[in-house]
Scaffold this motif. Structure first.
Motif, PDB file in Angstrom:
ATOM      1  N   PHE A   5      11.195   8.893  -2.312  1.00 55.37           N
ATOM      2  CA  PHE A   5      11.125   7.497  -2.732  1.00 55.37           C
ATOM      3  C   PHE A   5       9.893   7.288  -3.604  1.00 55.37           C
ATOM      4  O   PHE A   5       8.814   7.789  -3.290  1.00 55.37           O
ATOM      5  N   VAL A   6      10.079   6.550  -4.677  1.00 58.16           N
ATOM      6  CA  VAL A   6       8.979   6.178  -5.562  1.00 58.16           C
ATOM      7  C   VAL A   6       8.864   4.668  -5.546  1.00 58.16           C
ATOM      8  O   VAL A   6       9.763   3.953  -6.010  1.00 58.16           O
ATOM      9  N   LEU A   7       7.774   4.158  -4.986  1.00 54.28           N
ATOM     10  CA  LEU A   7       7.509   2.722  -4.986  1.00 54.28           C
ATOM     11  C   LEU A   7       6.623   2.423  -6.186  1.00 54.28           C
ATOM     12  O   LEU A   7       5.532   2.990  -6.312  1.00 54.28           O
ATOM     13  N   PHE A   8       7.092   1.562  -7.061  1.00 52.31           N
ATOM     14  CA  PHE A   8       6.308   1.263  -8.261  1.00 52.31           C
ATOM     15  C   PHE A   8       6.358  -0.222  -8.555  1.00 52.31           C
ATOM     16  O   PHE A   8       7.332  -0.902  -8.254  1.00 52.31           O
ATOM     17  N   ASP A   9       5.283  -0.719  -9.148  1.00 48.97           N
ATOM     18  CA  ASP A   9       5.244  -2.123  -9.548  1.00 48.97           C
ATOM     19  C   ASP A   9       4.079  -2.318 -10.510  1.00 48.97           C
ATOM     20  O   ASP A   9       3.132  -1.534 -10.517  1.00 48.97           O
ATOM     21  N   ILE A  10       4.185  -3.373 -11.303  1.00 43.96           N
ATOM     22  CA  ILE A  10       3.124  -3.662 -12.274  1.00 43.96           C
ATOM     23  C   ILE A  10       2.045  -4.564 -11.677  1.00 43.96           C
ATOM     24  O   ILE A  10       1.001  -4.765 -12.295  1.00 43.96           O
ATOM     25  N   TYR A  11       2.291  -5.110 -10.478  1.00 49.38           N
ATOM     26  CA  TYR A  11       1.338  -6.035  -9.877  1.00 49.38           C
ATOM     27  C   TYR A  11       0.349  -5.284  -8.995  1.00 49.38           C
ATOM     28  O   TYR A  11       0.726  -4.670  -7.994  1.00 49.38           O
ATOM     29  N   ASP A  12      -0.927  -5.357  -9.366  1.00 48.11           N
ATOM     30  CA  ASP A  12      -1.965  -4.616  -8.657  1.00 48.11           C
ATOM     31  C   ASP A  12      -2.039  -5.000  -7.182  1.00 48.11           C
ATOM     32  O   ASP A  12      -2.311  -4.147  -6.325  1.00 48.11           O
ATOM     33  N   GLU A  13      -1.825  -6.290  -6.873  1.00 45.97           N
ATOM     34  CA  GLU A  13      -1.931  -6.737  -5.489  1.00 45.97           C
ATOM     35  C   GLU A  13      -0.890  -6.067  -4.602  1.00 45.97           C
ATOM     36  O   GLU A  13      -1.182  -5.679  -3.466  1.00 45.97           O
TER      37      GLU A  13
END
Length: 237
Positions: A5-13
């Protein structure tokens, strides 16, 4: 082979909340198959065969991250092609309405979306809401979505392994790597901390459920009430 699984997001928080919650709550043997990245789809430097859509219950993939997925997966000549593929599967399984917290795997093979920029074979529809709205009131929806996702992947891979000839005829393949962003942290307004803890708890409890079928196949109330899912502290807002 365990699914990655790769968890990714653009939100630093949110990325910071994942980085805190997962090592604290997920056992090492499960955590080693999970990667956390602060990145957009453009920047994601790993390959994956499945991507999660934090969809609405009606499979309209035309807003927020779902629109991003349509832009990447649907052909330029038909930006609604991913929505059409999703809704066809949703109608077959749910008569067009998948309740929030469920997961429906949408195969892209033999659809106009088969040859897409991401190279994915499946979109996992995990609706966090009936229609775009604040869902802080739905205290378990993130946990439920992740649990349903893990069950759907396990069942899919078991079916492919049980009948390889049927899978080949249908163009099905094992799911090996799944990419997913935050769930309900945009329009849904669930806080990064609650999202991260509920996702981590779902991975942890599911890992235990597979490792200890004798317990999870006959749960007692004393066991159930010991399972924290980090209900939203924002429920009464």
């Amino acid at each position: 082979m365990p699914v990655k699984f790769v968890l990714f997001d653009i939100y630093d928080e949110l990325v910071a909340a994942w980085q805190q919650a997962f090592p604290a709550l997920v056992p090492p043997e499960a955590l080693e198959h999970i990667t956390i990245k602060g990145a957009s789809l453009d920047d994601l430097d790993v390959s994956f065969d499945t991507i999660v859509s934090p969809a609405n219950s009606f499979g309209r993939l035309d807003g927020s991250f779902d629109q991003v997925l349509s832009d990447y997966i649907a052909p330029e000549s038909d930006n609604d092609a991913l929505t059409h593929a999703a809704q066809a599967v949703l109608y077959q399984r749910w008569r067009g309405y998948a309740p929030p917290g469920t997961c429906t795997l949408v195969p892209l093979v033999r659809t106009p979306c088969e040859h897409n920029q991401l190279g994915v074979r499946y979109v996992a529809l995990c609706p966090t809401m009936r229609t775009p709205e604040n869902v802080k009131w739905n205290k378990e929806v993130v946990y439920n979505c992740v649990w349903s996702l893990l069950v759907a992947i396990d069942n899919h891979n078991a079916e492919v392994a049980a009948d390889p000839e049927k899978a080949a005829r249908e163009g099905a393949a094992p799911i090996e790597c799944v990419a997913m962003t935050g769930l309900a942290t945009g329009v849904g307004a669930v806080s990064p901390e609650v999202c991260a803890k509920q996702m981590a708890c779902a991975f942890t409890h599911y890992h235990e459920a597979k490792a200890r079928p004798e317990k999870w196949g006959a749960l007692k109330w004393r066991d159930i009430f010991k399972l924290p899912v980090y209900f939203s502290e924002e429920f009464d807002d």
